[in-house]
Design an enzyme around this catalytic site. Structure first.
Site, PDB file in Angstrom:
ATOM      1  N   GLY B  95      -2.741  11.170  -4.022  1.00 46.89           N
ATOM      2  CA  GLY B  95      -2.335  10.293  -3.102  1.00 46.89           C
ATOM      3  C   GLY B  95      -0.569  10.006  -3.117  1.00 46.89           C
ATOM      4  N   GLY B  97       1.915   7.325  -1.283  1.00 48.08           N
ATOM      5  CA  GLY B  97       2.142   6.241  -0.605  1.00 48.08           C
ATOM      6  C   GLY B  97       3.614   5.814  -0.228  1.00 48.08           C
ATOM      7  N   MET B  99       5.406   3.933  -1.936  1.00 54.41           N
ATOM      8  CA  MET B  99       6.466   3.969  -3.312  1.00 54.41           C
ATOM      9  C   MET B  99       6.629   5.318  -3.878  1.00 54.41           C
ATOM     10  SD  MET B  99       4.278   1.230  -5.235  1.00 54.41           S
ATOM     11  CE  MET B  99       2.959   0.001  -4.360  1.00 54.41           C
ATOM     12  N   SER B 101       4.334   9.196  -5.010  1.00 50.66           N
ATOM     13  CA  SER B 101       3.154   9.919  -5.020  1.00 50.66           C
ATOM     14  C   SER B 101       2.368   9.657  -6.414  1.00 50.66           C
ATOM     15  CB  SER B 101       3.233  11.189  -4.693  1.00 50.66           C
ATOM     16  OG  SER B 101       4.211  12.022  -5.685  1.00 50.66           O
ATOM     17  N   VAL B 102       1.072  10.080  -6.408  1.00 50.96           N
ATOM     18  CA  VAL B 102       0.325   9.910  -7.484  1.00 50.96           C
ATOM     19  C   VAL B 102      -0.553  11.076  -7.733  1.00 50.96           C
ATOM     20  CG1 VAL B 102      -1.596   8.725  -8.407  1.00 50.96           C
ATOM     21  CG2 VAL B 102      -0.153   7.401  -6.683  1.00 50.96           C
ATOM     22  N   LYS B 118       1.857   8.153 -11.737  1.00 45.10           N
ATOM     23  CA  LYS B 118       2.605   7.638 -10.558  1.00 45.10           C
ATOM     24  C   LYS B 118       3.925   7.605 -10.434  1.00 45.10           C
ATOM     25  CE  LYS B 118       1.240   3.616  -7.503  1.00 45.10           C
ATOM     26  NZ  LYS B 118       0.073   3.439  -7.053  1.00 45.10           N
ATOM     27  N   ASP B 211      -0.639  -6.284  -3.840  1.00 45.88           N
ATOM     28  CA  ASP B 211      -1.477  -5.441  -2.955  1.00 45.88           C
ATOM     29  C   ASP B 211      -2.701  -5.023  -2.919  1.00 45.88           C
ATOM     30  OD1 ASP B 211      -1.277  -3.771  -0.788  1.00 45.88           O
ATOM     31  OD2 ASP B 211      -0.648  -2.000  -1.883  1.00 45.88           O
TER      32      ASP B 211
END
Lengths: 177, 884
Positions: B95, B97, B99, B101-102, B118, B211
């Site tokens: 993922g 986002g 903030m 990446s994961v 993360k 969130d």
């Protein structure tokens, strides 16, 4: 989506959406809340306002828009791959791990592989292939997509489960071969 | 088999795949083995799909454009698969986002142990933030909750970028998980309550999520919800503290689920999470999010920050209902009331007006699940009573009856102003004891007030049990009070459908009063009445009749028959007599009870309508259509007044019965209209295959049939039969009856072959499943015989009619007219066969049965007999002329 059988609706929309999508794709947008859905909805409203839409109804519009989006995005991915490899169309190879994670390190390969697998799924289960088009390429919710296909959401969920598994297996097979 | 996949039946593959993936692995394996015996390719294909099914978390989630978009930017992290980060080896990115990446990664020393790493986007990593990150990480690492993805480790890369190591969760997002399984509202709520509790756990340690959204709540394959990214937003914010303006920018927040204060850049607290949970619940219940303006850009969402939320019940669609395994109107009703209020309480714009905590949110949902009054609804008496009534529908009826009894008793007392001294004394004690009953019942309602005690303990039945328990204790030696309470509670149990519990209480109360008073006495009469009802519920009609007559005798000898108390015994006796077939006398008692209640309670009172409904069904049985119609119409009017002029299941019931009465009067168009209205309501509110739905559809079809619309009738019968077969099986009596009717319609249409094959199949099933002597067997046989006659197969027709006559004659209560009709049909078959002697026997047999029949029927069938005998003569004449 079979090339060559595009109707006027498709071409009309293609022009509309491509302009929007390319502008979007070229820009680097920090937020990706603007989605295909928004794009498609925006286009629908513009067509409504201008009265230039030749669409019988919204469902027909959405179905066409999904095909258009698929074409635009896949073409885009293809051209980038071609650019990276210095032209030509090599057989798509996809890393299995990438796919398991839905968006591998090479999204272009992923999209192209998906597109090719979708052509094959279309022969096996036409409705499921269209569902993927609507959801994945036009960003419709399951409920909306079910409406376009005129099936119940439960049926759409079943189609979706089948399509996902089938496509994943198909891409993995071809990616490995 | 060079191209085995081309010859595969894909529809079958798909169906099998979808079926087997729902099964337990062992069961599925067994099925696959069976399948392999039939076709190994098919089995292999399905097996391969099933294997692929388990291995694709996240595949095709999101959209193409998101997949592309995430990679359009230059990779912010400069990370790649295979790269080592601390003790971990990156596998693939799962993922990206706002903030950072994961990545999915495993331990270098143990590839089996998988985690999610993360990373923080470059550019955010200021020194302040790194410090804050370290603080938060220590806090989070201490917090373990089974429904929160654990933070297991954290570190800094070689180039000073912090990362978190979290439990790797494979699962689907909350909403998708529920939709895929078509979970109903209650199951969804149960799952959601767990989520709230997990959030509350984190809040108690002052960790705010910031969130919360469905994609941050994954549900594992075992159905365990897991919250992702708890506290992460704060760690990644540059400043920390209550207000963190950087979080408000696009990319760090999902506006769809954000609270108004987050959208407006105001201080954020645990209450913001409560709000986001409210949005998630809204979506979970209705399939859509509450705020259209928050679907697009951040700017637009900010402008719509103060939009009021709609009620969940107002936005549900048929499609959403289907995903929740129900129908739109049912879903709407499920949401209306408590759930609307609960969601709206969570979605209040002002944080201080929301639930004080996620825990309170969970508790209120829990209360709703248990049918307890919810806190969000406040404490109006009307609400509590309605709530209590829904939860204990039967009990409330009972309670109302008991309260009515009280009123009735006072009326009775007033009317007996000049009774003897002993009775005056009784009246005084009576009113004392009744006051205690009233107190007890009022107490039941009062303790359901959440402010007054622990609502968890509120179980009306328990309270009644508690009441019964009290009776064993000391009541100041007042046997009269004890008897009255025993009686009241016995009634409550009786009305709850618990005759076993009622029995002892009612018997004790009766015995106590028999010991205390001399017969005849109102107290004894009052205790006899529920005892009679208990006996009726047990099917002991003769004893019930005797007890109720005794009750009425005692009322007559004391207060008279003309008051509310006695009307209960009158109504009950009417029911017993109706069940016994004593229609004439039953009617008198219903009339009497009705008169009393009309006068005492008014014509539209529910208790009055109950008697009127009983009377209408009796009048229907007595074939007094006009009176039955009048009764039903006034019931209908009163019910509609209660239902605000609309139709509900009560009026549907009355409409259905009204249709029957109209049909019997030959007013077929009106009847059809009435059935159609009833059908509308029942279709809307009942599930497909519900017996009441099938009944109304059947009635509608009968009305069409009688009006000569055989084609419309056949269709309606067919639909009803199909739905009934689905629910009850194709050898169920109801299915067979509907198919019989369908076949009759087909016969009328001349679609003989269809009718005959339908009947032959139905009879085959009836022969095995329906016991001999049941009228349906005879009806099926008769219709089948008629179909054979129409097909000009008199031999088959004869044998079928003979069997019908034989089975019907064997019944004790055989109706001679019915038998006559069968014999007439048999005679006809024999005429067609040319068997003059056999035909004559049958026709003469029919004539014998007509002695004593109603004139009209006798005339009609007599004419058919005469006609039949004339045919016999013709046969003989033809035989003679051929022979001579």
């Amino acid at each position: 989506m079979t090339p060559g059988v595009e109707d006027t609706d498709f071409l009309l929309l293609y022009r509309e959406l491509r302009g929007l999508a390319e502008g979007y794709l070229r820009r680097e947008r920090p937020d990706h809340t603007l989605q295909a859905t928004a794009l498609v909805h925006e286009t629908w409203e513009r067509l409504e306002r201008s009265g230039s839409g030749g669409f019988q109804d919204r469902h027909h519009f959405l179905a066409t828009a999904a095909r258009v989006m698929r074409r635009i995005l896949v073409d885009y991915a293809r051209s980038r791959r071609a650019a990276k490899r210095g032209g030509g169309r090599a057989r798509v190879r996809v890393d299995v791990h990438d796919l398991a994670a839905s968006q591998g390190t090479d999204p272009d390969a992923y999209l192209v592989a998906l597109d090719e697998a979708l052509v094959r799924l279309d022969r096996v289960d036409h409705r499921a292939a269209r569902l993927v088009e609507l959801r994945f390429f036009a960003g419709l919710s399951m409920e909306e997509a079910a409406g376009v296909l005129d099936v119940s959401p439960a049926t759409a969920h079943r189609d979706w489960a089948f399509a996902r598994t089938w496509l994943h297996r198909e891409i993995t097979r071809h990616g490995e071969s | 088999m060079s191209e085995p996949r081309e010859v595969l039946d894909w529809e079958r593959v798909k169906a099998l795949f979808l079926e087997l993936r729902e099964l337990a692995p062992e069961t599925a394996a067994t099925r696959l083995d069976e399948l392999a015996a039939e076709s190994s390719e098919l089995a292999d294909e399905v097996r391969s799909l099933l294997q692929a099914d388990g291995a694709l978390p996240g595949f095709l989630h999101g959209t193409a454009e998101e997949a592309l978009g995430a990679f359009l930017r230059p990779d912010p992290d400069l990370l790649h698969p295979g790269q080592e980060v601390g003790r971990y080896v990156l596998e693939c990115r799962i993922g990206t986002g706002g903030m950072g990446s994961v990545w999915k990664a495993h331990l270098r020393d143990d590839p089996e142990r998988v985690f999610a790493l993360k990373f923080i986007r470059r550019g955010l990593d200021t020194a302040i933030m790194l410090r804050r990150f370290a603080q938060e990480q220590r806090t989070l690492a201490l917090l373990n909750h089974p429904n929160v993805a654990a933070l297991v480790d954290a570190g800094v890369t070689a180039d000073d970028r912090p990362y978190l190591v979290m439990e790797y969760i494979e699962g689907a997002s909350l909403v998708e998980w529920c939709d895929e399984r078509r979970l109903g509202v209650r199951d969804r709520l149960r799952l959601f309550v767990q989520v709230c509790e997990a959030v509350h756990f984190m809040h108690r340690s002052l960790v705010v999520h910031r969130d919360l959204k469905p994609s941050n709540v994954l549900v594992t394959r075992d159905g365990v919800p897991k919250l992702l990214d708890f506290g992460v937003a704060k760690m990644f914010s540059a400043e920390g503290g209550a207000t963190a303006p950087t979080e408000l920018g696009p990319g760090l927040l999902t506006p769809r689920y954000a609270s108004p204060e987050q959208l407006r850049g105001l201080p954020v607290s645990t209450s913001s999470d409560v709000y986001s949970l409210g949005v998630v619940l809204f979506e979970l219940l209705t399939g859509r999010r509450p705020f259209p303006r928050r679907e697009g850009s951040f700017e637009e969402a900010r402008q719509g920050a103060l939009d009021p939320p709609p009620r969940p019940s107002q936005v549900v669609t048929e499609a959403a209902a289907e995903l929740r395994g129900t129908k739109r109107d049912l879903l709407r009703r499920q949401l209306r009331g408590d759930l609307d209020t609960i969601v709206q309480t969570a979605l209040r714009i002002e944080p201080e007006r929301r639930y004080a905590s996620a825990g309170h949110f969970a508790e209120d949902l829990e209360r709703h699940l248990q049918g307890q009054p919810v806190v969000a609804r406040g404490d109006s008496l009307g609400y509590l009573t309605a709530k209590w009534a829904r939860r204990n529908a039967h009990l409330v009826v009972a309670a109302l009856l008991v309260l009515l009894t009280v009123a009735g008793a006072f009326v009775g007392i007033a009317r007996q102003a000049r009774i003897a001294r002993e009775e005056a004394d009784f009246a005084r004690r009576q009113s004392d004891s009744l006051n205690q009953v009233v107190d007890l019942l009022v107490g039941l309602f009062e303790s359901s007030d959440p402010g007054a005690g622990n609502p968890q303990d509120l179980r009306a039945r328990d309270l009644v049990e508690h009441g019964a328990e009290l009776l064993r204790g000391d009541l100041g030696g007042n046997e009269a009070v004890r008897a009255t309470l025993l009686n009241a509670l016995g009634r409550v149990f009786l009305n709850l459908g618990l005759p076993d519990r009622a029995e002892r209480l009612l018997r004790d109360s009766l015995e106590l009063r028999r010991r205390t008073y001399d017969e005849p006495h109102p107290q004894i009469a009052e205790a006899l009445e529920p005892w009679g009802e208990l006996l009726r519920a047990r099917g002991r009609l003769a004893e019930a009749e005797e007890v109720l007559r005794d009750a009425l005798r005692q009322w007559e000898a004391t207060w008279g028959l003309d008051h509310l108390q006695a009307s209960r015994a009158e109504n009950a006796l009417g029911l017993v007599l109706m069940e016994e077939g004593e229609l004439g006398e039953a009617e008198q008692w219903f009339q009497r009870a009705l008169e009393v209640r009309r006068r005492e309670l008014g014509p539209d009172h529910p208790s009055t309508l109950v008697v009127q409904g009983n009377l209408a069904s009796l009048l229907y049985q007595r074939r007094r259509w006009a009176e039955a119609e009048a009764a039903l119409r006034s019931v209908l009017a009163a019910q509609r007044a209660v239902a605000d002029g609309g139709d509900d299941l009560h009026t549907a019931n009355t409409l259905n019965n009204l249709g029957l009465v109209l049909m019997e009067q030959g007013r077929l168009a009106e009847a059809e209209e009435s059935f159609r209205k009833a059908l509308d309501v029942r279709q809307r509110l009942l599930e497909r295959g519900h017996p009441d739905l099938a009944a109304t559809r059947n009635n509608l079809a009968v009305a069409r049939y009688r009006a000569g619309d055989y084609s419309g009738a056949a269709t309606a019968f067919h639909e009803a039969a199909a739905a009934t077969a689905e629910r009850l099986g194709d050898d169920h009596l109801a299915t067979l009856l509907l198919q019989l009717n369908e076949a009759r319609s087909l016969l009328r249409l001349g679609r003989t072959w269809e009718a005959r094959s339908l009947l032959a199949q139905a009879w085959e099933r009836a022969r095995r499943s329906v016991p001999e002597g049941n009228a349906v067997r005879v009806d099926l046989l008769q219709a089948l015989g008629l179909a054979y006659l129409a097909e000009e197969r008199p031999r088959s027709a004869e044998s079928v009619f003979e069997r019908a006559v034989r089975e019907y004659e064997a019944q004790d209560d055989a109706d001679p007219v019915r038998l006559a009709r069968l014999l007439l049909d048999l005679g006809q078959a024999r005429v067609d066969l040319g068997d003059a002697g056999g035909a004559e026997t049958a026709f003469r047999g029919a004539r014998e049965q007509l002695v004593g029949a109603e004139v009209e029927v006798a005339d009609e069938l007599g004419a058919r007999v005469a006609d039949g005998l004339a045919q016999v003569e013709q046969l003989r004449a033809a035989g003679r002329s051929v022979g001579g």
